[in-house]
Design a protein around this motif. Sequence first.
Motif, PDB file in Angstrom:
ATOM      1  N   ALA A 188      15.566 -22.883   2.470  1.00  0.00           N
ATOM      2  CA  ALA A 188      15.618 -22.939   1.050  1.00  0.00           C
ATOM      3  C   ALA A 188      17.323 -23.340   0.276  1.00  0.00           C
ATOM      4  N   LYS A 189      18.464 -22.443   0.858  1.00  0.00           N
ATOM      5  CA  LYS A 189      19.298 -22.592   0.481  1.00  0.00           C
ATOM      6  C   LYS A 189      20.049 -24.596   0.822  1.00  0.00           C
ATOM      7  N   TYR A 190      19.435 -24.759   2.393  1.00  0.00           N
ATOM      8  CA  TYR A 190      20.006 -26.759   2.755  1.00  0.00           C
ATOM      9  C   TYR A 190      18.958 -27.186   1.691  1.00  0.00           C
ATOM     10  N   ALA A 192      18.048 -26.631  -1.543  1.00  0.00           N
ATOM     11  CA  ALA A 192      19.066 -25.891  -2.693  1.00  0.00           C
ATOM     12  C   ALA A 192      20.068 -27.202  -2.978  1.00  0.00           C
ATOM     13  N   VAL A 193      21.100 -27.096  -2.294  1.00  0.00           N
ATOM     14  CA  VAL A 193      22.361 -28.366  -1.598  1.00  0.00           C
ATOM     15  C   VAL A 193      21.636 -29.801  -2.072  1.00  0.00           C
ATOM     16  N   GLU A 194      20.791 -29.858  -1.047  1.00  0.00           N
ATOM     17  CA  GLU A 194      20.531 -31.893  -0.588  1.00  0.00           C
ATOM     18  C   GLU A 194      19.298 -32.000  -1.435  1.00  0.00           C
ATOM     19  N   PHE A 195      18.618 -31.813  -1.946  1.00  0.00           N
ATOM     20  CA  PHE A 195      17.552 -32.261  -2.686  1.00  0.00           C
ATOM     21  C   PHE A 195      17.869 -31.860  -4.331  1.00  0.00           C
ATOM     22  N   ALA A 196      19.231 -30.863  -4.873  1.00  0.00           N
ATOM     23  CA  ALA A 196      20.015 -30.900  -6.320  1.00  0.00           C
ATOM     24  C   ALA A 196      19.635 -31.931  -6.886  1.00  0.00           C
ATOM     25  N   ALA A 197      20.100 -33.248  -6.163  1.00  0.00           N
ATOM     26  CA  ALA A 197      20.119 -35.077  -6.317  1.00  0.00           C
ATOM     27  C   ALA A 197      19.065 -35.678  -6.227  1.00  0.00           C
ATOM     28  N   TYR A 198      17.913 -34.945  -6.889  1.00  0.00           N
ATOM     29  CA  TYR A 198      16.867 -35.820  -7.281  1.00  0.00           C
ATOM     30  C   TYR A 198      15.964 -34.275  -9.141  1.00  0.00           C
ATOM     31  N   GLY A 199      16.696 -33.370  -9.050  1.00  0.00           N
ATOM     32  CA  GLY A 199      16.298 -33.105 -10.222  1.00  0.00           C
ATOM     33  C   GLY A 199      15.836 -31.279  -9.455  1.00  0.00           C
ATOM     34  N   LEU A 200      15.653 -31.347  -8.319  1.00  0.00           N
ATOM     35  CA  LEU A 200      14.229 -30.032  -7.589  1.00  0.00           C
ATOM     36  C   LEU A 200      15.189 -28.863  -7.779  1.00  0.00           C
ATOM     37  N   CYS A 251       9.904 -21.331 -13.706  1.00  0.00           N
ATOM     38  CA  CYS A 251       9.278 -23.069 -14.179  1.00  0.00           C
ATOM     39  C   CYS A 251      10.005 -23.055 -15.582  1.00  0.00           C
ATOM     40  N   THR A 252      10.480 -22.132 -15.983  1.00  0.00           N
ATOM     41  CA  THR A 252      10.773 -22.374 -17.246  1.00  0.00           C
ATOM     42  C   THR A 252      12.307 -23.188 -17.666  1.00  0.00           C
ATOM     43  N   ASP A 253      12.207 -24.025 -19.167  1.00  0.00           N
ATOM     44  CA  ASP A 253      13.440 -24.487 -19.199  1.00  0.00           C
ATOM     45  C   ASP A 253      14.798 -23.673 -18.820  1.00  0.00           C
ATOM     46  N   GLU A 254      14.658 -22.387 -19.726  1.00  0.00           N
ATOM     47  CA  GLU A 254      15.888 -21.160 -19.367  1.00  0.00           C
ATOM     48  C   GLU A 254      16.388 -21.242 -17.648  1.00  0.00           C
ATOM     49  N   SER A 255      15.226 -21.250 -16.616  1.00  0.00           N
ATOM     50  CA  SER A 255      15.643 -21.061 -15.321  1.00  0.00           C
ATOM     51  C   SER A 255      16.280 -22.484 -14.742  1.00  0.00           C
ATOM     52  N   PHE A 256      16.684 -23.118 -15.375  1.00  0.00           N
ATOM     53  CA  PHE A 256      17.284 -24.421 -14.250  1.00  0.00           C
ATOM     54  C   PHE A 256      18.083 -24.707 -13.857  1.00  0.00           C
ATOM     55  N   TRP A 257      19.417 -23.257 -14.571  1.00  0.00           N
ATOM     56  CA  TRP A 257      20.078 -22.562 -13.621  1.00  0.00           C
ATOM     57  C   TRP A 257      20.128 -22.469 -11.818  1.00  0.00           C
ATOM     58  N   ILE A 258      18.425 -22.301 -11.768  1.00  0.00           N
ATOM     59  CA  ILE A 258      18.795 -20.630 -10.842  1.00  0.00           C
ATOM     60  C   ILE A 258      19.047 -21.472  -9.538  1.00  0.00           C
ATOM     61  N   ASN A 259      18.858 -22.359  -8.465  1.00  0.00           N
ATOM     62  CA  ASN A 259      19.292 -22.352  -7.674  1.00  0.00           C
ATOM     63  C   ASN A 259      19.632 -22.051  -6.303  1.00  0.00           C
ATOM     64  N   GLY A 260      18.784 -22.345  -5.346  1.00  0.00           N
ATOM     65  CA  GLY A 260      19.047 -21.615  -3.720  1.00  0.00           C
ATOM     66  C   GLY A 260      19.060 -19.707  -4.032  1.00  0.00           C
ATOM     67  N   ALA A 261      18.406 -19.358  -4.421  1.00  0.00           N
ATOM     68  CA  ALA A 261      18.951 -18.034  -4.359  1.00  0.00           C
ATOM     69  C   ALA A 261      17.368 -17.447  -3.649  1.00  0.00           C
ATOM     70  N   ILE A 262      17.504 -15.540  -3.551  1.00  0.00           N
ATOM     71  CA  ILE A 262      16.773 -15.434  -3.076  1.00  0.00           C
ATOM     72  C   ILE A 262      15.977 -13.975  -4.078  1.00  0.00           C
TER      73      ILE A 262
END
Length: 272
Positions: A188-190, A192-200, A251-262
């Motif tokens: 999930a860590k990887y 989070a970084v590599e699929f961020a290019a697709y907005g995921l 899934c909410t708009d407000e959580s869009f900046w949470i990425n790569g977290a446990i």
Amino acid sequence: MDKKLQFSGLWAVILGGSSGFGFAAIEKLAKHGMNVAVLYREIAGAEKILKTKFTEIAEENGITILPHNINALDTVSRAAFIQQFADIAEKGSVKLLLHSIARGNLKPLTIENGTVEDEAYNELSIEDIQMTTYAMSNSLLDWTRDLLKAELFNADGRIIGLTSEGAHKYWEGYAAVSIAKASLESLAKYMAVEFAAYGLKTNVIQAGVTETASLKKIPGSDKLIKAGIKRNPLGRITKPEDVAGVIYLLCTDESFWINGAIIHVDGGEHCR
């Protein structure tokens, strides 16, 4: 805006949604207007009851639930599902991919004083570990790639996996699952970084001890439940709906900046 229409026109693909966290997530997301494609493995009698529940949820919330009783770990089945799903769902409409597959071997690493036959049947094999790791970790990567290739992911899509405290400490008979969960956290860590290019955005939820069908299969699960209640600052173990609430939040708009977290969803159980 009516919150029930918050995710109108969007889809969740839930791998393992017949019970536990997956089913609770369906109930929660449906209340906010999200359509769901759910994959599971159930025998005919259980599936009949399950489909009735899905129909009730869909009608109550005015959404669509597409049930698929298939093996989500099979390459051919995955390809067939995505092809069928792409004929129904619009491109860019998958907001969430939730990996809630609970399939693994619960065997010890060694059997003391056992016969050769006992060891062959009861000891954890390398094949057991490989199967469990693919089921509960690496299959998430295959699903993500294939949904991307089909252009189904939303430009602000979310990917969520489920881990447990057993990835970091000893639980009886949990070795293969522990290895798989640890692998999932790293994957999930990887992602989070590599699929961020697709907005995921890719995150993992570490739920507290929860009385699910999967937990009951773990040797000594009763002890885990008792210990969980004792350790938890809020005086009870985690419920599936507790976790479903956080899946919704991610899934909410407000959580869009949470990425790569446990994310610990356990009422503070992990603090003790």
